[in-house]
Write an enzyme that holds these catalytic residues in place. Sequence first.
Site, PDB file in Angstrom:
ATOM      1  N   GLU A  85       0.826  -1.213   0.000  1.00 22.52           N
ATOM      2  CA  GLU A  85       0.000   0.000   0.000  1.00 22.52           C
ATOM      3  C   GLU A  85       0.855   1.256   0.000  1.00 22.52           C
ATOM      4  O   GLU A  85       0.644   2.160  -0.803  1.00 22.52           O
ATOM      5  CB  GLU A  85      -0.930   0.021   1.220  1.00 22.52           C
ATOM      6  CG  GLU A  85      -1.632   1.374   1.347  1.00 22.52           C
ATOM      7  CD  GLU A  85      -2.815   1.388   2.281  1.00 22.52           C
ATOM      8  OE1 GLU A  85      -2.966   0.471   3.096  1.00 22.52           O
ATOM      9  OE2 GLU A  85      -3.592   2.353   2.165  1.00 22.52           O
ATOM     10  N   ASP A 107      -0.629  -5.014   2.978  1.00 28.42           N
ATOM     11  CA  ASP A 107      -1.135  -3.799   3.626  1.00 28.42           C
ATOM     12  C   ASP A 107      -0.538  -3.808   5.035  1.00 28.42           C
ATOM     13  O   ASP A 107      -0.892  -4.649   5.854  1.00 28.42           O
ATOM     14  CB  ASP A 107      -2.665  -3.834   3.684  1.00 28.42           C
ATOM     15  CG  ASP A 107      -3.246  -2.499   4.125  1.00 28.42           C
ATOM     16  OD1 ASP A 107      -2.505  -1.691   4.718  1.00 28.42           O
ATOM     17  OD2 ASP A 107      -4.448  -2.264   3.877  1.00 28.42           O
ATOM     18  N   ILE A 109      -0.694  -1.784   7.670  1.00 26.20           N
ATOM     19  CA  ILE A 109      -1.721  -1.573   8.709  1.00 26.20           C
ATOM     20  C   ILE A 109      -3.031  -1.299   7.988  1.00 26.20           C
ATOM     21  O   ILE A 109      -3.214  -0.219   7.415  1.00 26.20           O
ATOM     22  CB  ILE A 109      -1.420  -0.368   9.634  1.00 26.20           C
ATOM     23  CG1 ILE A 109      -0.046  -0.490  10.301  1.00 26.20           C
ATOM     24  CG2 ILE A 109      -2.519  -0.251  10.696  1.00 26.20           C
ATOM     25  CD1 ILE A 109       0.298   0.676  11.245  1.00 26.20           C
ATOM     26  N   ASP A 110      -3.921  -2.264   7.978  1.00 27.09           N
ATOM     27  CA  ASP A 110      -5.261  -1.957   7.475  1.00 27.09           C
ATOM     28  C   ASP A 110      -6.058  -1.478   8.680  1.00 27.09           C
ATOM     29  O   ASP A 110      -6.188  -2.199   9.680  1.00 27.09           O
ATOM     30  CB  ASP A 110      -5.909  -3.191   6.824  1.00 27.09           C
ATOM     31  CG  ASP A 110      -7.184  -2.789   6.102  1.00 27.09           C
ATOM     32  OD1 ASP A 110      -7.164  -1.768   5.399  1.00 27.09           O
ATOM     33  OD2 ASP A 110      -8.214  -3.471   6.279  1.00 27.09           O
ATOM     34  N   THR A 112      -5.589   2.193   9.436  1.00 26.36           N
ATOM     35  CA  THR A 112      -4.646   3.210   9.931  1.00 26.36           C
ATOM     36  C   THR A 112      -5.356   4.262  10.792  1.00 26.36           C
ATOM     37  O   THR A 112      -4.823   4.709  11.806  1.00 26.36           O
ATOM     38  CB  THR A 112      -3.905   3.868   8.747  1.00 26.36           C
ATOM     39  OG1 THR A 112      -3.202   2.843   8.046  1.00 26.36           O
ATOM     40  CG2 THR A 112      -2.911   4.916   9.204  1.00 26.36           C
ATOM     41  N   ASP A 241      -6.207  -3.978   0.441  1.00 27.12           N
ATOM     42  CA  ASP A 241      -7.184  -4.047   1.538  1.00 27.12           C
ATOM     43  C   ASP A 241      -7.852  -5.421   1.595  1.00 27.12           C
ATOM     44  O   ASP A 241      -8.307  -5.848   2.664  1.00 27.12           O
ATOM     45  CB  ASP A 241      -8.317  -3.016   1.344  1.00 27.12           C
ATOM     46  CG  ASP A 241      -7.833  -1.578   1.266  1.00 27.12           C
ATOM     47  OD1 ASP A 241      -6.984  -1.193   2.074  1.00 27.12           O
ATOM     48  OD2 ASP A 241      -8.333  -0.838   0.390  1.00 27.12           O
TER      49      ASP A 241
HETATM   50  C1  IPD Z   1      -8.804   1.545   4.672  1.00 25.52           C
HETATM   51  C2  IPD Z   1      -9.641   0.700   5.584  1.00 25.52           C
HETATM   52  C3  IPD Z   1     -11.057   1.240   5.617  1.00 25.52           C
HETATM   53  C4  IPD Z   1     -11.676   1.280   4.250  1.00 25.52           C
HETATM   54  C5  IPD Z   1     -10.780   2.030   3.282  1.00 25.52           C
HETATM   55  C6  IPD Z   1      -9.362   1.465   3.287  1.00 25.52           C
HETATM   56  P1  IPD Z   1      -6.248   1.808   5.419  1.00 25.52           P
HETATM   57  O1  IPD Z   1      -7.461   1.074   4.613  1.00 25.52           O
HETATM   58  O2  IPD Z   1      -9.661  -0.649   5.158  1.00 25.52           O
HETATM   59  O3  IPD Z   1     -11.895   0.437   6.401  1.00 25.52           O
HETATM   60  O4  IPD Z   1     -12.901   1.942   4.312  1.00 25.52           O
HETATM   61  O5  IPD Z   1     -11.344   1.880   1.987  1.00 25.52           O
HETATM   62  O6  IPD Z   1      -8.559   2.232   2.427  1.00 25.52           O
HETATM   63  O7  IPD Z   1      -6.115   3.185   4.823  1.00 25.52           O
HETATM   64  O8  IPD Z   1      -6.605   1.835   6.845  1.00 25.52           O
HETATM   65  O9  IPD Z   1      -5.083   0.942   5.112  1.00 25.52           O
HETATM   66 CA    CA Z   2      -5.782  -0.778   3.854  1.00 25.07          CA
END
Ligand code: IPD
Ligand code: CA
Length: 324
Positions: A85, A107, A109-110, A112, A241
């Site tokens: 990512e 990813d 940290i999903d 963040t 994601d």
């Molecule tokens: C996000 C999370 C969030 C989702 C966003 C993603 P991130 O990833 O998964 O729940 O709504 O579409 O981009 O930015 O925390 O790695």
């Molecule tokens: Ca993510």
Amino acid sequence: MVSPEDYPRLLQTAVSIAEKAAPLIVDAFHSRSRQSDSLAAAADIKVATKGGNPVDLVTATDMAVEQLIFSELRSNFPDHAFVGEETMAQSTDSSCGLSDRPTWIVDPIDGTTNFVHGLPFVAICIGLTVNKTAVLGVVFNPILGDLYTGIAGQGSFWNGKQLPLFDPPRPLESLAEALVISEYGSDRSASVLSSKVETIHRIMAAPSRGFRSFGSAAINMCFVARGSCDLYWEAGIHIWDICAASVIVREAGGAVLNWTRQDAQPSAPSRLAGCSPQVLQEQFDPLARSVLVVRCMGDSNQGLDALVESVRGRLGPLPEMSRD
Ligand code: IPD
Ligand code: CA
């Protein structure tokens, strides 16, 4: 090239790498929450925004975790390709680098935003695609100690327990019995936001039993894989994601689909492909920026086609978005 016999060994390596990266997240998460001055706390993890979007966050911890995972994966699998990512966020390559080669999709940290706010729904996600199809996935929440794994054709597990957790899985007659999940995401332009709000409104007015939003696409999907939530949809997600979690959901007998109906897949990668519901035959395009996930509804997944049709009929227009 890798073959399915290699997958358990590759998964074990990916799990070890996620466990090695975990202290970077856990230490930052807990040391921050002990501080009283919130400005100092925010500076501690170096919160920044991406592409000028004030609600799309990245921290020094995201960068450090991705670097550690990439360096470990590269030393174990020097011939493979890698997509992450934070690396992609700095790249101008709009194709996301996905090829037929074995490709690790990371990813760091999903969730963040949850990480920044001290909410414990965060996950390290490591997936592997072969011929552009996801074949294994690790989703590890190091704060809660939840490890989800899946290998195509070999099942998925939460801390060693096979998924789904309910045996036999409960039927799902209609949306009225469904605990549903979606997210606002980070695109707040007027047209995208109104499409998302209208979709949530239509699905809740169906009616649906309840609405949740955990702030991590991967954790949302793992809750569906467990059978604790019933369906999840989102527009605007990226391949990192959802790649790892897509294997976990499918191997738990669930469906991972795009918003719009796709052609039938030429071969059957999941143990449940070949079953009667039409939607389980559909191809899934991980670069299409949309996802619709439904939990396993029993061995024959009876009623899955009708449920997916009723959800698709309520989804708003898919916003214009570039592919990953
Ligand atoms: C996000 C999370 C969030 C989702 C966003 C993603 P991130 O990833 O998964 O729940 O709504 O579409 O981009 O930015 O925390 O790695
Ligand atoms: Ca993510």
